[in-house]
Design an enzyme around this catalytic site. Structure first.
Site, PDB file in Angstrom:
ATOM      1  N   GLU A 164      -3.191   7.578   7.909  1.00  0.00           N
ATOM      2  CA  GLU A 164      -4.021   8.658   7.264  1.00  0.00           C
ATOM      3  C   GLU A 164      -4.449   7.957   5.810  1.00  0.00           C
ATOM      4  O   GLU A 164      -4.373   8.189   4.675  1.00  0.00           O
ATOM      5  CB  GLU A 164      -3.136   9.612   6.756  1.00  0.00           C
ATOM      6  CG  GLU A 164      -2.333  10.490   8.161  1.00  0.00           C
ATOM      7  CD  GLU A 164      -1.765  11.838   7.780  1.00  0.00           C
ATOM      8  OE1 GLU A 164      -1.447  12.166   6.471  1.00  0.00           O
ATOM      9  OE2 GLU A 164      -1.700  12.541   8.571  1.00  0.00           O
ATOM     10  N   GLU A 367       0.158  12.251  15.707  1.00  0.00           N
ATOM     11  CA  GLU A 367       0.964  13.087  15.119  1.00  0.00           C
ATOM     12  C   GLU A 367       0.368  14.333  15.430  1.00  0.00           C
ATOM     13  O   GLU A 367      -0.883  14.617  15.331  1.00  0.00           O
ATOM     14  CB  GLU A 367       1.046  12.955  13.401  1.00  0.00           C
ATOM     15  CG  GLU A 367       1.859  11.606  12.936  1.00  0.00           C
ATOM     16  CD  GLU A 367       1.820  11.445  11.192  1.00  0.00           C
ATOM     17  OE1 GLU A 367       1.923  12.541  10.812  1.00  0.00           O
ATOM     18  OE2 GLU A 367       1.956  10.493  10.876  1.00  0.00           O
TER      19      GLU A 367
END
Ligand code: BG6
Length: 467
Positions: A164, A367
């Site tokens: 991220e 995820e």
């Protein structure tokens, strides 16, 4: 019937600082996450990351449970501070051994290790050398990458660069990724991380020609709140800022024209050297991994001038504002989790299609998942039909995207086991396996299979055809 590719990587994810604990064991150097709970910005009344769910001392038992679930892959991160002791790059042999043991154990059960090189936990020694502010960061990251590739390259085929990267920009302070000492602008930090990522990809090509490497941002479709042309333009701006600038730089090797102009408008400058430009051009990924939780809905908010770039003070999925352009707002058509994250499986399908259409690279989901508070029943069970339902809908959406032509490699939702949330403590649980501890009572850390454990096991056995 839903067809997933034959070798589809079904598994799940974790990250070192949220799962391992053991911060004073095995010669680990400190990371900024070890003491995040001691900082002013950390929410009160919840545990930090010192003990987490003690995977460091349960790793064998944990891998056995993954094998029992039939995992084909397991995505975990290596803690930089566990394997490297200091800014000189001295190696900690015990740390190296820990991950060798973990990887060997996974391979024993034919579970493919998918390794995130850097998941939020900068070593303190990096912070002391200027952290992410300095363009030295990319050199230190490259040295770290070399250690990873030398030690694990013969066993690990799939590498993820930085978890991220976009969240360092949006919630860098809120979730503790950037220290208070930082002085650089968030866009310069983004650039330093992009260069670090590119150097790791370049090195991987050189050292491990048969390995595959990709980025792992948090990506989601953006909806316009209405059909006004202004809302549509706002949507375009938000999807650039939230998603595409982070994938364009790694997949296309440069920042887009729109973004460069946007930076000028808000009086921001990124320092980019000629050498960096070249490295960025020469380091394209093999696949795109991304994390998906929910879509974003935005509405226009015009002002004469764009005053600032994106502001986010809440969390990874909510509370985004670009002053003078618009803000993210509640989508009335979607349900929310108890933590306020919208649930949108259809948006998962649209996100997959958009990413694939734009970059034409295979996709791996690293995820996706549902964070809820859960309590054991008196006979030590967790009946998590809500999680099963969430996964059913998202996996179905993924199979539809595959039918539409999206090329997919794997699905590793968050998370394999309960662990400590980025800023909601251990009560926000995501796992297929419950870990018996509370915020401040570490209890016995017993691993308990939730109902979703058995459901996911069957789904993997059938390669998703029963969805
Ligand atoms: C992602 C992160 O943003 O979301 C994870 O990569 C994080 O580290 C996950 O745990 C879920 O977020 P949260 O805030 O519920 O823990």
């Amino acid at each position: 019937m839903n067809k997933f590719p034959k070798d589809f990587l079904w598994g799940a994810s974790t990250s070192a600082y949220q799962f391992e604990g053991g911060i004073n064991q095995g010669g680990k150097a400190p990371s900024i996450m070890d003491k995040f709970d001691e900082r002013e910005i950390y929410p009160k009344g919840i545990t930090g990351f010192k003990v987490a769910t003690d995977h460091y001392n349960h790793w064998k038992e944990d891998v056995a449970l993954m094998a029992e679930m039939g995992f084909k892959s397991y995505r975990f991160s290596i803690s930089w501070a566990r394997i490297i002791k200091n800014a000189k790059g001295d190696i900690n042999p015990e740390g190296i051994k820990f991950y060798n043991n973990l990887i060997d154990e996974l391979l024993k059960y034919k579970i493919e290790p998918v390794v995130t090189m850097f998941h939020f936990d900068s070593p303190t020694f990096i912070d002391e050398k200027g952290g992410l502010d300095s363009n030295e960061f990319s050199n230190m990251f490259e040295l770290y990458a070399k250690v990873l590739f030398e030690n694990y390259g013969s066993k690990v085929k799939y590498w993820l660069t930085i978890n991220e990267l976009n969240m360092f920009v949006f919630v860098g302070e809120a979730i503790g990724l950037i220290s208070e000492k930082s002085k650089a602008s968030k866009w310069q930090i983004m650039h330093n991380l992009n260069v670090a990522q590119a150097k790791a990809i370049r090195l991987c090509r050189k050292m491990l020609p048969n390995a595959k490497i990709g980025p792992a941002p948090n990506i989601a479709s953006v909806y316009a709140n209405s059909n006004t042309p202004e809302d549509y333009l706002t949507k375009l701006t938000f999807e650039q800022i939230r998603n595409w600038i982070f994938l364009d730089i790694v997949c296309r090797g440069e920042y887009g024209t729109w973004f460069k102009n946007f930076l000028k408008k808000i009086n921001e400058k990124i320092i980019i050297t000629k050498e960096e430009e070249k490295i960025l051009k020469d380091s394209k990924p093999d696949f795109i991994a991304f994390n998906y939780y929910s879509t974003m809905t935005v509405q226009n908010e015009s002002a004469d001038d764009v005053k600032d770039s994106l502001i986010n003070k809440t969390d990874q999925q909510t509370g985004y504002v670009i002053p003078g352009i618009g803000r993210s707002i509640k989508n009335k058509n979607l349900q929310k989790t108890e933590y306020g994250w919208e649930i949108d499986p259809v948006g998962f399908k649209s996100t997959l299609r958009e990413v694939y259409d734009r970059y034409r690279l295979p996709i791996m989901i690293t995820e996706n998942g549902l964070g809820v508070t859960e309590t054991l029943t008196s006979d030590e069970k967790i009946h998590d039909d809500y999680r099963i339902d969430y996964y059913k809908q998202h996996i179905k959406a993924m199979s539809e995207a595959i039918n539409d032509g999206v090329e997919m490699i794997g699905y590793m939702p968050w998370s394999a086991f309960d662990l400590v949330s980025s800023h909601h403590g251990v009560s926000k649980r995501y796992g297929f396996v419950y870990v018996n501890r509370d915020e401040f009572d570490e209890k016995d850390m017993k691993r308990i299979r939730k109902d979703s454990f058995f459901w996911y096991k069957e789904l993997i056995e059938k390669n998703g055809e029963n969805i």
